[in-house]
Design an enzyme around this catalytic site. Sequence first.
Site, PDB file in Angstrom:
ATOM      1  N   GLN A  12       0.968  -1.437  -0.594  1.00 32.08           N
ATOM      2  CA  GLN A  12       0.104  -0.085   0.468  1.00 32.08           C
ATOM      3  C   GLN A  12       0.467   1.348   0.586  1.00 32.08           C
ATOM      4  OE1 GLN A  12      -4.299  -0.285   1.699  1.00 32.08           O
ATOM      5  NE2 GLN A  12      -2.980  -0.967   3.296  1.00 32.08           N
ATOM      6  N   THR A  64       1.293  -7.574   8.019  1.00 27.86           N
ATOM      7  CA  THR A  64       0.593  -7.560   8.085  1.00 27.86           C
ATOM      8  C   THR A  64      -0.807  -7.564   8.820  1.00 27.86           C
ATOM      9  OG1 THR A  64      -0.476  -6.448   6.385  1.00 27.86           O
ATOM     10  CG2 THR A  64       1.373  -4.992   7.530  1.00 27.86           C
ATOM     11  N   THR A 103       3.143   0.938  13.860  1.00 23.72           N
ATOM     12  CA  THR A 103       1.961   0.099  14.022  1.00 23.72           C
ATOM     13  C   THR A 103       1.306   0.738  14.924  1.00 23.72           C
ATOM     14  OG1 THR A 103      -0.177  -1.433  13.731  1.00 23.72           O
ATOM     15  CG2 THR A 103       1.850  -1.694  15.013  1.00 23.72           C
ATOM     16  N   ASP A 104       0.094   1.408  15.265  1.00 24.25           N
ATOM     17  CA  ASP A 104      -0.179   1.648  16.430  1.00 24.25           C
ATOM     18  C   ASP A 104      -0.919   0.204  17.564  1.00 24.25           C
ATOM     19  OD1 ASP A 104      -2.466   1.543  14.513  1.00 24.25           O
ATOM     20  OD2 ASP A 104      -3.705   1.023  15.851  1.00 24.25           O
ATOM     21  N   TYR A 127       1.770  -9.856  15.805  1.00 19.87           N
ATOM     22  CA  TYR A 127       1.264  -8.709  15.326  1.00 19.87           C
ATOM     23  C   TYR A 127       1.603  -7.258  15.697  1.00 19.87           C
ATOM     24  CZ  TYR A 127       0.881  -5.004  11.974  1.00 19.87           C
ATOM     25  OH  TYR A 127       0.826  -3.680  11.451  1.00 19.87           O
ATOM     26  N   TRP A 152      -4.629   2.645  11.011  1.00 24.72           N
ATOM     27  CA  TRP A 152      -5.871   2.169  10.031  1.00 24.72           C
ATOM     28  C   TRP A 152      -5.808   1.940   8.534  1.00 24.72           C
ATOM     29  CZ3 TRP A 152     -10.687   3.495  12.258  1.00 24.72           C
ATOM     30  CH2 TRP A 152     -11.591   2.739  13.825  1.00 24.72           C
TER      31      TRP A 152
END
Length: 297
Positions: A12, A64, A103-104, A127, A152
């Site tokens: 992405q 992911t 990442t969060d 993860y 997100w």
Amino acid sequence: MVKVLITGSNGQVGSCLVKQLQSCPEIEFLAVDRNELDITSEQDVIKTVNDFLPTIIINAAAHTAVDKAEDEVELSYAINRDGPKYLAQAAEKVGAAILHISTDYVFSGDKQGLYSESDSVSPQGVYGESKLAGEEAVINACPRYIILRTAWVFGENSNNFVKTMLRLAQQRDSLGIVADQFGGPTYASDIAAALIKIAKTITDSKNTFDIGDYGIYHFSGMPHVSWCEFAQVIFDKAIEQNVLVKSPDVKGIKTEDYPTPAKRPANSKLNIQKITTEFNISASDWRAALNHLSDYA
């Protein structure tokens, strides 16, 4: 000439980096995906980095699949911890900086309010644990690092929430969407733009960026919403753009009503003040990124 090595170039964010860097003549870049560079192979990483001699490595490669990670533990750690470690070690040897996406999910999600970079971490699944291990590996291997935590992520490429919602809207009259998890949807192209701006700042001799400015930064979208609210905006925009003929009936449900193998953070709201102050980078405008939903088909 600034030289940038991009890993995960078909993902992405990676694909957006490639597209945007094509219009940056002052930057020479080498974009590789897993077929061209297996970041879990230390020798392959060393060879690629030594051959190209980058000024900056941008690691956009990651495992992911949050739920699959619960079963694919070794693979998750190989890609999310070992790969970043090898890239950071190689960067250090050639005097490069490394920009690494995190990442969060390194947070528990139990905090009230926004998560800052200095908040304590407590991942709730494989993860998040593997991504945190990757952060630590990068930090320990190369002092010239930027870790960009985001949340997100969505975009025109690869599977993501927006694409899933558009597909399900074609198939169902009603959808139950989780309404008690909150975060900031983040457009992949905006993440790429942020990384490029950071790369340019680091390498611009006119700037006062120094070793003390390296570190962890948060970047995500605003306004913060629930998954349910995010879905409703997607459907409203899709109707406006004639991407959907009609919107499904959206019903908010609790996390417990939609069990998954991996636990999701209830709160993924990231405080992005630090990146705004240091790099003049604003929040991702995720609503604007939904103004061309035909590109997501």
